[in-house]
Motif scaffolding. Sequence first.
Motif, short mmCIF file in Angstrom:
data_model
loop_
_atom_site.label_atom_id
_atom_site.label_comp_id
_atom_site.label_asym_id
_atom_site.label_seq_id
_atom_site.Cartn_x
_atom_site.Cartn_y
_atom_site.Cartn_z
N THR A 1 29.78 28.10 30.61
CA THR A 1 30.62 29.23 30.24
C THR A 1 30.41 30.39 31.21
OG1 THR A 1 28.95 30.23 28.81
CG2 THR A 1 30.35 28.55 27.82
N THR A 2 31.15 31.47 30.97
CA THR A 2 31.00 32.68 31.77
C THR A 2 29.92 33.59 31.20
OG1 THR A 2 32.62 33.96 30.50
CG2 THR A 2 33.46 32.63 32.33
N GLU A 3 29.38 33.20 30.06
CA GLU A 3 28.34 33.99 29.37
C GLU A 3 28.88 35.31 28.83
OE1 GLU A 3 25.62 32.57 28.62
OE2 GLU A 3 25.90 30.86 29.93
N ARG A 4 30.18 35.40 28.60
CA ARG A 4 30.72 36.58 27.93
C ARG A 4 30.23 36.60 26.48
NH1 ARG A 4 37.03 36.60 28.58
NH2 ARG A 4 36.72 34.40 28.00
N PRO A 5 30.04 37.78 25.89
CA PRO A 5 29.55 37.83 24.51
C PRO A 5 30.58 37.30 23.52
CG PRO A 5 30.17 40.02 25.27
CD PRO A 5 30.22 39.12 26.48
N ASN A 6 30.09 36.71 22.45
CA ASN A 6 30.95 36.24 21.38
C ASN A 6 31.57 37.44 20.67
OD1 ASN A 6 31.97 35.23 18.88
ND2 ASN A 6 30.54 33.52 18.96
N SER B 1 41.81 20.66 24.84
CA SER B 1 42.99 20.27 25.59
C SER B 1 43.16 21.14 26.84
CB SER B 1 44.24 20.39 24.71
OG SER B 1 44.16 19.54 23.60
N ALA B 2 42.89 22.44 26.68
CA ALA B 2 43.00 23.35 27.83
C ALA B 2 42.02 22.96 28.92
CB ALA B 2 42.74 24.79 27.38
N GLN B 3 40.81 22.55 28.53
CA GLN B 3 39.83 22.09 29.52
C GLN B 3 40.38 20.90 30.31
OE1 GLN B 3 36.60 23.07 30.54
NE2 GLN B 3 37.46 24.91 29.62
N GLY B 4 40.91 19.93 29.57
CA GLY B 4 41.47 18.76 30.24
C GLY B 4 42.59 19.14 31.18
N LEU B 5 43.47 20.02 30.73
CA LEU B 5 44.61 20.45 31.54
C LEU B 5 44.16 21.12 32.82
CD1 LEU B 5 47.73 20.88 31.67
CD2 LEU B 5 47.32 23.10 30.59
N TYR B 6 43.27 22.09 32.71
CA TYR B 6 42.82 22.83 33.89
C TYR B 6 42.02 21.95 34.84
CZ TYR B 6 44.30 27.40 32.13
OH TYR B 6 45.04 28.47 31.71
N ARG B 7 41.19 21.08 34.30
CA ARG B 7 40.42 20.19 35.17
C ARG B 7 41.34 19.22 35.92
NH1 ARG B 7 35.35 21.55 36.48
NH2 ARG B 7 35.18 19.39 37.19
N GLY B 8 42.35 18.71 35.23
CA GLY B 8 43.29 17.82 35.90
C GLY B 8 44.07 18.53 36.98
N GLN C 1 41.20 29.17 40.99
CA GLN C 1 41.75 29.88 39.83
C GLN C 1 41.70 29.00 38.58
OE1 GLN C 1 45.64 31.81 40.34
NE2 GLN C 1 46.21 31.06 38.31
N MET C 2 42.07 27.72 38.75
CA MET C 2 42.04 26.78 37.63
C MET C 2 40.61 26.60 37.11
SD MET C 2 45.15 25.84 37.05
CE MET C 2 46.75 25.63 37.82
N GLU C 3 39.66 26.51 38.01
CA GLU C 3 38.27 26.32 37.61
C GLU C 3 37.74 27.55 36.89
OE1 GLU C 3 36.43 25.24 41.28
OE2 GLU C 3 37.02 23.12 41.12
N ARG C 4 38.14 28.75 37.33
CA ARG C 4 37.72 29.98 36.65
C ARG C 4 38.33 30.04 35.25
NH1 ARG C 4 34.04 33.86 35.61
NH2 ARG C 4 35.09 35.48 34.39
N SER C 5 39.62 29.71 35.15
CA SER C 5 40.27 29.70 33.84
C SER C 5 39.61 28.70 32.91
CB SER C 5 41.76 29.37 33.99
OG SER C 5 42.45 30.40 34.67
N ALA C 6 39.22 27.55 33.46
CA ALA C 6 38.54 26.54 32.64
C ALA C 6 37.22 27.08 32.10
CB ALA C 6 38.30 25.28 33.47
N HIS D 1 45.74 34.57 31.41
CA HIS D 1 45.84 33.34 32.20
C HIS D 1 47.29 33.03 32.56
CE1 HIS D 1 41.82 31.83 30.30
NE2 HIS D 1 41.62 32.73 31.24
N GLY D 2 48.18 33.23 31.61
CA GLY D 2 49.60 32.99 31.89
C GLY D 2 50.15 33.93 32.95
N GLU D 3 49.78 35.21 32.85
CA GLU D 3 50.24 36.20 33.83
C GLU D 3 49.70 35.89 35.22
OE1 GLU D 3 48.81 39.76 32.08
OE2 GLU D 3 50.34 39.80 30.49
N VAL D 4 48.44 35.53 35.30
CA VAL D 4 47.83 35.22 36.59
C VAL D 4 48.50 34.00 37.22
CG1 VAL D 4 45.72 34.36 37.69
CG2 VAL D 4 45.59 36.26 36.10
N ALA D 5 48.85 33.01 36.41
CA ALA D 5 49.50 31.81 36.92
C ALA D 5 50.86 32.14 37.54
CB ALA D 5 49.68 30.79 35.80
N MET D 6 51.62 33.01 36.90
CA MET D 6 52.93 33.36 37.45
C MET D 6 52.78 34.24 38.69
SD MET D 6 54.90 31.62 35.63
CE MET D 6 56.56 32.21 36.06
N GLN D 7 51.80 35.12 38.70
CA GLN D 7 51.56 35.96 39.87
C GLN D 7 51.14 35.14 41.09
OE1 GLN D 7 48.64 38.76 38.46
NE2 GLN D 7 50.11 39.85 37.15
#
Length: 214
Positions: free
Chosen positions: A27-32, A64-71, A84-89, A179-185
């Motif tokens: 993970t990114t270690e962001r707080p819960n 599912s998102a993990q699978g999508l981004y890894r693929g 970018q995909m790996e960071r989003s994952a 994530h959606g905004e970054v993908a379009m940008q």
Amino acid sequence: MRKLSLLDKVLTEIDQSLRVVHATAPTTERPNPAADIPETAPLNDAERDLVIRLMRINHTGEVSAQGLYRGQALTANREDIREQMERSAMEENDHLNWTEKRLQELGGRKSLLNPLFYWGSFTIGAIAGKIGDKWSLGFVKETEDQVIKHLEEHINRLPPHALADMAILQKMKADEQHHGEVAMQAGGAKLPFLARKLLMPLMSKVMTKSTYYV
């Protein structure tokens, strides 16, 4: 650093899938978001059952998102898209761990269908990445839009005193929008009408309906 062979990549993805489905993924270690929120009133049995089912859906959504981004990262043409995909994952892994922790606190369980949804999404992501980066990024945007819709629905269905669950879902929603905004940008293309209005909503419905029970 030596270039990874096809076998290296396959073994890496198998290892990653096992971490996502059966262990703790990096993970990114962001707080819960729910870490410091006090419980104002206990959930009754019916409320707890509802929250468990909703959190199970959201946990599987993150699988599912993990699978999508890894693929997509595996087949992306541009290195910046792959990064970018790996960071989003990694950020989606935060969601994965937050929802799993909440399921454990509530005495719930993860969906038995998680391996199926991981590898199904991985395959779709790899195909989208192979078709082209702009379509792969457009697929990310549409996927995130579908996730946001069911997060909003779940937020509205939560008991008003389920503050910890509310905090988790609100933070997840903000991340999905980003994530959606970054993908379009980054150059994402709007998907064709049938994919946006029929295919994607159908896929989302299959996941949410099945994991609500299983």
